[in-house]
Scaffold this motif. Structure first.
Motif, short mmCIF file in Angstrom:
data_model
loop_
_atom_site.label_atom_id
_atom_site.label_comp_id
_atom_site.label_asym_id
_atom_site.label_seq_id
_atom_site.Cartn_x
_atom_site.Cartn_y
_atom_site.Cartn_z
N LEU A 56 1.10 -6.39 -11.74
CA LEU A 56 0.19 -5.79 -10.96
C LEU A 56 0.16 -5.82 -9.46
O LEU A 56 -0.71 -6.51 -8.99
N ASP A 57 0.41 -4.52 -9.54
CA ASP A 57 0.72 -4.05 -7.81
C ASP A 57 1.03 -5.43 -7.06
O ASP A 57 0.33 -6.04 -6.02
N GLY A 58 2.36 -5.81 -7.15
CA GLY A 58 3.01 -7.03 -6.43
C GLY A 58 2.32 -8.67 -6.57
O GLY A 58 3.37 -9.17 -6.28
N GLU A 59 0.94 -8.39 -7.59
CA GLU A 59 0.36 -9.85 -8.06
C GLU A 59 0.50 -10.28 -9.44
O GLU A 59 0.14 -9.15 -10.02
N ASP B 86 6.30 14.07 -8.72
CA ASP B 86 5.83 13.81 -7.03
C ASP B 86 4.73 12.65 -6.78
O ASP B 86 4.17 12.75 -6.32
N TYR B 87 4.74 11.49 -7.45
CA TYR B 87 4.54 10.14 -7.25
C TYR B 87 5.02 9.58 -6.28
O TYR B 87 6.55 9.57 -5.82
N ASP B 88 4.40 9.24 -4.91
CA ASP B 88 5.05 8.81 -3.56
C ASP B 88 5.02 7.11 -4.60
O ASP B 88 4.01 6.18 -3.82
N LEU B 89 5.48 6.27 -5.33
CA LEU B 89 5.96 5.11 -6.21
C LEU B 89 6.14 4.35 -4.86
O LEU B 89 7.11 4.28 -4.52
N PRO B 90 5.38 2.81 -4.71
CA PRO B 90 5.95 2.09 -3.28
C PRO B 90 6.93 1.51 -3.74
O PRO B 90 6.59 0.10 -3.43
N TRP B 91 7.16 1.50 -5.16
CA TRP B 91 8.11 0.15 -5.25
C TRP B 91 9.79 0.81 -5.24
O TRP B 91 10.03 1.65 -6.12
#
Ligand code: PMP
Length: 307
Positions: free
Chosen positions: A12-15, A66-71
């Motif tokens: 979840l979000d990197g963890e 148009d999501y700014d997906l950070p991955w």
């Protein structure tokens, strides 16, 4: 066992997060406005079939909305391998999902954060539709898939599954296993969670993808058929053509390849081409090099399709 109450890990979000703690708030934008994109993947012998293709489609779905997906696709691949390993899974299903969070409430998504979770669980055999000896029973859906002017159908977006859920449940209530949906022009499109193939005059025929899901299994099946030297036609398929089909099957990550025994009043045998492809697919997903892209490198990157 509830999906929320299990042992294991969710990325979840990197963890890596304990399963029961992977929660989201009731004022999550995605819950109110359907702003989520997701994937469905399968683990066979510890490997994720077409992992990079699925991650790429997730990134593409996010872009279409148009999501700014950070991955990045590569980071999602790595995160998926990490969480599969943490859960010690040899055979399983994976649900990656990216959604707009609870940072702001309102139709506008400005100010919301895009979250990403990857949840894998043990699963052997098929999900969503089970293989039956004489094939599954399918009915024609009432709702249709949207036109390119109505929705970006290439995205595997939560909002686009409203109709699938209604039609799947309508079919189950009426004693069928699934429903087949037409597109906005009345051509065959897909089932509620899989793509469809027909055998017509000895040839394999499947609806050309136009604003419905470009299935990764569908592409793998086309590849397997061509490898056998079989002709495959991707074209507009009218529902009347179901009358002349000698075999029909559905295919998708969860369903794998499922023979169709009946579509409303029409009956089909579980024929030789379906059986061969089922065996070929079972072998393909167990290949050591089954991760990666396979045939699925490119996905439609524009929200509208030319007509
Ligand atoms: N159509 C729909 C509506 C689906 O939900 C799925 C399953 N993801 C498919 C087709 C098949 O896609 P895939 O082979 O990539 O799983």
């Amino acid at each position: 066992l509830s999906m929320a109450d299990r042992d294991g890990w969710i990325w979840l979000d990197g963890e890596l997060t304990p399963w029961r703690e992977a929660k989201t708030h009731v004022l999550t934008h995605a819950l109110h406005y359907g702003s989520a994109v997701f994937e469905g993947e399968r683990i066979y012998e510890g490997r994720v079939f077409r992992l990079s293709a699925h991650s790429a489609r997730l990134v593409n779905s996010a872009r279409l909305l148009d999501y700014d997906l950070p991955w990045t696709r590569e980071q999602i691949d790595d995160a998926t391998r990490e969480v599969v390993k943490a859960n010690g899974l040899a055979f399983g299903y994976i649900r990656p999902i990216a959604w707009r969070g609870s940072e702001v409430m309102g139709v506008s998504a400005v100010g919301t954060k895009v979250h990403l979770a990857i949840a894998p669980w043990a699963q052997e055999g098929r999900l969503s539709v089970q293989v039956k000896p004489g094939g599954i029973r399918v009915t024609m859906a009432k709702y249709r898939r949207p036109s390119p002017e109505v929705a970006p159908g290439a995205a595997k977006a939560a909002g686009l599954y409203i109709i699938c859920g209604i039609e799947k449940d309508r079919a189950l209530k009426a004693g069928f296993d699934d429903a087949l949906m037409l597109d906005w022009q009345g051509r065959l499109a897909e089932s509620t969670g899989a793509n469809v193939f027909l055998v017509l005059g000895g040839k394999l025929v499947t609806p050309k993808v136009e604003n419905f899901l470009d299935g990764i299994t569908r592409r793998a099946v086309i590849g397997l058929a061509r490898k056998r030297g079989w002709e495959v036609e991707e074209r507009a398929v009218m529902p009347q053509e179901l009358d002349d089909a000698s075999e029909v099957f559905l295919c998708g990550t969860a369903a794998e390849i499922v023979p169709v025994g009946a579509i409303d009043h029409r009956h089909y045998q579980v024929g030789p081409m379906t059986r061969t492809l089922m065996a070929d697919y079972a072998e393909l997903v167990r290949q050591p090099d089954c991760e990666g892209f396979g045939e699925s490198v490119h996905f439609a990157t524009c929200a509208t399709v030319e007509r």
